[in-house]
Design an enzyme around this catalytic site. Structure first.
Site, PDB file in Angstrom:
ATOM      1  N   LYS A  24       3.237   1.842 -13.175  1.00 43.92           N
ATOM      2  CA  LYS A  24       3.542   1.525 -11.780  1.00 43.92           C
ATOM      3  C   LYS A  24       4.313   0.211 -11.701  1.00 43.92           C
ATOM      4  CE  LYS A  24      -0.119   4.055  -9.710  1.00 43.92           C
ATOM      5  NZ  LYS A  24      -1.258   4.616 -10.156  1.00 43.92           N
ATOM      6  N   HIS A  52      -1.045  -0.062  -7.377  1.00 47.45           N
ATOM      7  CA  HIS A  52       0.052  -1.008  -7.173  1.00 47.45           C
ATOM      8  C   HIS A  52      -0.433  -2.392  -6.729  1.00 47.45           C
ATOM      9  CE1 HIS A  52       2.319   2.812  -7.062  1.00 47.45           C
ATOM     10  NE2 HIS A  52       3.309   2.081  -7.543  1.00 47.45           N
ATOM     11  N   SER A  93       4.583   4.144  -3.845  1.00 49.13           N
ATOM     12  CA  SER A  93       3.238   3.596  -3.789  1.00 49.13           C
ATOM     13  C   SER A  93       2.562   4.141  -2.536  1.00 49.13           C
ATOM     14  CB  SER A  93       3.294   2.067  -3.717  1.00 49.13           C
ATOM     15  OG  SER A  93       2.061   1.538  -3.267  1.00 49.13           O
ATOM     16  N   GLY A  95      -0.017   2.835  -1.069  1.00 50.61           N
ATOM     17  CA  GLY A  95      -0.366   1.698  -0.222  1.00 50.61           C
ATOM     18  C   GLY A  95       0.813   0.922   0.336  1.00 50.61           C
TER      19      GLY A  95
END
Length: 124
Positions: A24, A52, A93, A95
């Protein structure tokens, strides 16, 4: 203060990623204190990060000590294959949303000029 923040900003590496594997990454905007402060975007990617968020946590503490702040512009994944001199940027991601992979790719090209670096919005 602006000169000190500018100097601190210049010492922040544009790219810090693991040397091999799929992991990531986050695209982070780092800026100095105050209105109209200088800013630059940096790439951080490491295999130890299950999510992340932790990729952003480490630089935030370090940056604060130098009068800098950061915000996450999004994330994705990197496939780094040094034996083939290739990096592929893709995904998103959950989030932070999808990073601007074109910006990430330009940062990586500057750091790895002898690599073939590609990106796609598809995939996770």
């Amino acid at each position: 203060v602006a000169a000190m923040a500018g100097e601190a900003l210049s010492r922040v590496p544009d790219v810090q990623i693991d040397g091999d594997g799929v992991f990531k990454y986050v695209l982070v905007r780092v800026r100095g204190a105050g209105a109209g402060a200088l800013a630059k975007d940096v790439v951080r990617g490491h295999g130890w990060a299950e999510y992340h968020g932790p990729l952003l946590g480490c630089p935030r503490e370090e940056l604060a000590r130098h009068g800098l702040s950061c915000e996450c512009l999004g994330g994705g994944r990197l496939s780094h294959r040094p034996e083939e001199r290739k990096i592929h940027v893709y995904g998103y991601s959950v989030g932070f949303g999808r990073a601007d992979h074109a910006v990430t790719t330009e940062k990586l090209k500057a750091e790895y000029p002898n690599y073939k670096i590609t990106w796609a919005d598809e995939g996770y």
